[in-house]
Design an enzyme around this catalytic site. Structure first.
Site, PDB file in Angstrom:
ATOM      1  N   LYS A 269     -12.175 -11.473 -11.380  1.00 28.59           N
ATOM      2  CA  LYS A 269     -11.274 -11.120 -10.276  1.00 28.59           C
ATOM      3  C   LYS A 269     -11.873 -11.312  -8.875  1.00 28.59           C
ATOM      4  O   LYS A 269     -11.777 -12.397  -8.332  1.00 28.59           O
ATOM      5  CB  LYS A 269     -10.735  -9.715 -10.505  1.00 28.59           C
ATOM      6  CG  LYS A 269      -9.760  -9.714 -11.693  1.00 28.59           C
ATOM      7  CD  LYS A 269      -8.879  -8.503 -11.788  1.00 28.59           C
ATOM      8  CE  LYS A 269      -7.728  -8.759 -12.744  1.00 28.59           C
ATOM      9  NZ  LYS A 269      -7.675  -7.889 -13.906  1.00 28.59           N
TER      10      LYS A 269
ATOM     11  N   ASP B 145     -16.777  -3.427 -18.708  1.00 30.23           N
ATOM     12  CA  ASP B 145     -15.833  -4.398 -18.162  1.00 30.23           C
ATOM     13  C   ASP B 145     -15.534  -4.000 -16.712  1.00 30.23           C
ATOM     14  O   ASP B 145     -14.743  -3.100 -16.461  1.00 30.23           O
ATOM     15  CB  ASP B 145     -14.563  -4.397 -19.018  1.00 30.23           C
ATOM     16  CG  ASP B 145     -13.503  -5.363 -18.494  1.00 30.23           C
ATOM     17  OD1 ASP B 145     -13.676  -5.895 -17.377  1.00 30.23           O
ATOM     18  OD2 ASP B 145     -12.493  -5.568 -19.201  1.00 30.23           O
TER      19      ASP B 145
ATOM     20  N   TYR C  31       4.169 -12.314 -18.313  1.00 29.17           N
ATOM     21  CA  TYR C  31       4.954 -11.326 -19.059  1.00 29.17           C
ATOM     22  C   TYR C  31       6.448 -11.405 -18.756  1.00 29.17           C
ATOM     23  O   TYR C  31       7.071 -10.423 -18.382  1.00 29.17           O
ATOM     24  CB  TYR C  31       4.447  -9.902 -18.770  1.00 29.17           C
ATOM     25  CG  TYR C  31       2.956  -9.785 -18.896  1.00 29.17           C
ATOM     26  CD1 TYR C  31       2.361  -9.713 -20.153  1.00 29.17           C
ATOM     27  CD2 TYR C  31       2.144  -9.781 -17.777  1.00 29.17           C
ATOM     28  CE1 TYR C  31       0.988  -9.642 -20.287  1.00 29.17           C
ATOM     29  CE2 TYR C  31       0.765  -9.706 -17.902  1.00 29.17           C
ATOM     30  CZ  TYR C  31       0.204  -9.638 -19.150  1.00 29.17           C
ATOM     31  OH  TYR C  31      -1.155  -9.564 -19.275  1.00 29.17           O
TER      32      TYR C  31
ATOM     33  N   TYR D 258      -7.673  -1.695 -20.821  1.00 30.68           N
ATOM     34  CA  TYR D 258      -7.139  -3.057 -20.708  1.00 30.68           C
ATOM     35  C   TYR D 258      -8.307  -4.019 -20.514  1.00 30.68           C
ATOM     36  O   TYR D 258      -9.142  -3.815 -19.627  1.00 30.68           O
ATOM     37  CB  TYR D 258      -6.158  -3.198 -19.534  1.00 30.68           C
ATOM     38  CG  TYR D 258      -5.683  -4.631 -19.394  1.00 30.68           C
ATOM     39  CD1 TYR D 258      -4.710  -5.136 -20.256  1.00 30.68           C
ATOM     40  CD2 TYR D 258      -6.252  -5.493 -18.463  1.00 30.68           C
ATOM     41  CE1 TYR D 258      -4.321  -6.461 -20.183  1.00 30.68           C
ATOM     42  CE2 TYR D 258      -5.859  -6.825 -18.382  1.00 30.68           C
ATOM     43  CZ  TYR D 258      -4.895  -7.307 -19.244  1.00 30.68           C
ATOM     44  OH  TYR D 258      -4.519  -8.616 -19.175  1.00 30.68           O
TER      45      TYR D 258
HETATM   46  C1  LIG Z   1      -7.649  -8.393 -15.249  1.00 24.13           C
HETATM   47  C2  LIG Z   1      -8.613  -7.815 -16.218  1.00 24.13           C
HETATM   48  C3  LIG Z   1      -9.096  -8.565 -17.307  1.00 24.13           C
HETATM   49  C4  LIG Z   1      -8.598  -9.960 -17.615  1.00 24.13           C
HETATM   50  O1  LIG Z   1      -8.913 -10.875 -16.627  1.00 24.13           O
HETATM   51  P1  LIG Z   1      -8.082 -12.264 -16.525  1.00 24.13           P
HETATM   52  O2  LIG Z   1      -8.782 -13.010 -15.460  1.00 24.13           O
HETATM   53  O3  LIG Z   1      -6.681 -11.871 -16.194  1.00 24.13           O
HETATM   54  O4  LIG Z   1      -8.178 -12.914 -17.856  1.00 24.13           O
HETATM   55  C5  LIG Z   1     -10.025  -7.966 -18.143  1.00 24.13           C
HETATM   56  N1  LIG Z   1     -10.466  -6.721 -17.922  1.00 24.13           N
HETATM   57  C6  LIG Z   1     -10.035  -5.979 -16.879  1.00 24.13           C
HETATM   58  C7  LIG Z   1     -10.592  -4.614 -16.690  1.00 24.13           C
HETATM   59  C8  LIG Z   1      -9.087  -6.486 -16.001  1.00 24.13           C
HETATM   60  O5  LIG Z   1      -8.637  -5.731 -14.994  1.00 24.13           O
END
Ligand SMILES: *Cc1c(COP(=O)(O)O)cnc(C)c1O
Length: 447
Positions: free
Chosen positions: A278, A249, A18, A148
């Site tokens: 992550k 997610d 960004y 997000y």
């Molecule tokens: C960081 C994140 C993503 C995206 O993951 P990347 O490995 O950066 O593509 C998707 N959903 C959530 C909740 C996140 O915190």
């Protein structure tokens, strides 16, 4: 003294998250990292408050993860996954199925969190394509504001419509359905109206909606909001009532961050599809996974394609799987539980009085996440420099100064972080003195 890095080359030629290639923001050169500390090229050491964006939960340079990766590197660093399988993938998927809730039995390994979300959305769409004709129309995704889910196109389409990147990419981003973000905070009794709008949308549009996607309990990069498990439970019931799949997610929340192994455990529910990323490899290498139920996998097989239509080049990368296996072995020792409780208690104690600062609007802590919500957006670059000067690594965005440290952080290191957060927040005076927000920090992202 080490050679300093070629910062000029960096700012002229290398994108950072960004950022602009013509108005670059300052970056700090990191030479190495160990435990809970980053060492800068100039020799300064910083206590890490970010876990490198939720990932590095066991700290840096962990001998068991490094050992597992070294061994794997010599044996088989990469091989295609089409027509081939290998022990690290099998071992990892066994662990993931054992750790997650019972209905999740099928695992798709992919490269990054955003791709795990793309995969989840494709799974949901293909599932409905495999159902009788009246259901095959279900193609839209319903979500909540302030979410997000990543930076690729399908993931962007379900990020917060105001703070996110919808308008910038116009027609190319699919229009999805949005309900208001959950209002009931974690620990509060469910506000009677909190799910009313969700129910309204579902009862009117369920024949078009394939799935609901949401970050369970904690909305991360969309605002660091912690919401009620009762909301999540209610949402699960609505999805069942209106025959819509539920995608959770857990890319940020998974593997203990909120105090439960997975955040959905706060609500005692199970999703139809689950995204992980992550912390999956302990932050040593990129890897993500999308899990689904037998039912979803069956549906996909009945779709016209007959197969699931995704298969990245580096799918199931053995080196990444080996790192993840070692990281999950550490998680399975359960030391994280006591560590996260201790971090939570200490942050509650030490951040509590930040609410008295004029610049601070709200203080909240859940698990190993501590947040100061400010009245105004902050200047990320300026604050980052102040944090470095105080010997810590914290990266604020929008109006949030927050930390999610590695679970292995010591009480002394954690005090350094909370102390620095309060000092930096105390220097911010309201209204006129507020520096204009960096363009890069103003829109929603985990940047
Ligand atoms: C960081 C994140 C993503 C995206 O993951 P990347 O490995 O950066 O593509 C998707 N959903 C959530 C909740 C996140 O915190």
């Amino acid at each position: 003294m080490r050679n300093l890095l070629d910062f000029d080359f960096d700012s002229t030629h290398i994108w950072h998250p960004y950022t602009s290639m013509t108005h670059s923001l300052p970056v700090f050169g990191v030479h190495s990292a160990k435990g809970c500390e980053l060492e800068l090229v100039d020799g300064r050491r910083l206590v890490d408050g970010t876990s490198s964006w939720w990932a590095c939960v066991h700290g840096y340079g962990h001998p068991e993860i490094i050992g597992a990766m070294e061994k794997q590197l010599h044996q088989l660093s990469h091989v295609m996954f089409g027509g081939i399988t290998h022990a690290p993938a099998i071992e990892l998927c066994k662990k993931l199925i054992a750790m997650t809730c019972e209905p999740l039995t099928k695992v798709f390994l992919c490269d990054s969190g955003s791709i795990a979300v793309e995969v989840a959305i494709k799974m949901a769409l293909q599932y409905w394509q495999g159902q009788p004709q009246d259901k095959a129309q279900k193609q839209r995704i319903l979500t909540v504001k302030k979410g997000y889910h990543g930076d690729t196109f399908a993931a962007m389409s379900v990020c917060d419509p105001e703070g996110g990147m919808h308008t910038m990419f116009g027609e190319t981003v699919t229009k999805q359905c949005f309900a208001d973000a959950p209002r009931t905070r974690f620990g509060e009794a469910l506000h009677p109206d909190d799910l009313a709008q969700m129910r309204g949308i579902l009862s009117e549009q369920h024949s078009d909606i394939a799935a609901v996607i949401i970050e369970p309990i904690m909305q991360g990069a969309g605002g660091m909001r912690f919401y009620s498990p009762e909301y999540l439970l209610g949402l699960r019931k609505l999805c069942d009532e209106f025959n819509v799949l539920l995608i959770l997610d857990e890319i940020a929340t998974g593997f203990g961050r909120t105090g439960k192994l997975f955040a959905y455990e706060h609500a005692n529910i199970t999703p139809d599809i689950l995204c992980l990323g992550k912390a999956l490899t302990g932050g040593y290498i990129s890897l993500a996974a999308t899990l689904c139920t037998d039912k979803v996998a069956q549906g996909i097989s009945q779709s016209p394609a007959g197969v699931f239509m995704h298969g990245p080049t580096f799918m199931g990368n053995p080196l990444a799987c080996a790192a993840a296996c070692a990281s999950l072995d550490l998680i399975n020792r359960n030391e994280w539980q006591a560590q996260v409780v201790a971090i939570e208690q200490q942050m509650r104690l030490e951040l509590k009085d930040a609410i008295d600062l004029p610049s601070v609007k709200d203080v909240r802590v859940l698990g190993a996440v501590g947040v100061l919500e400010m009245h105004e957006p902050v200047n990320t670059a300026e604050l980052q420099q102040q944090f470095v000067d105080l010997g810590v690594w914290v990266r604020p965005f929008a109006n949030l100064i927050y930390i999610m440290p590695p679970y292995i952080i010591t009480p002394m290191q954690l005090s350094q972080l909370t102390g620095a957060m309060k000092q930096v927040a105390a220097r911010i005076t309201l209204a006129d003195d507020i520096a204009p927000t960096q363009a890069t920090a103003s829109f929603i992202s985990h940047g």
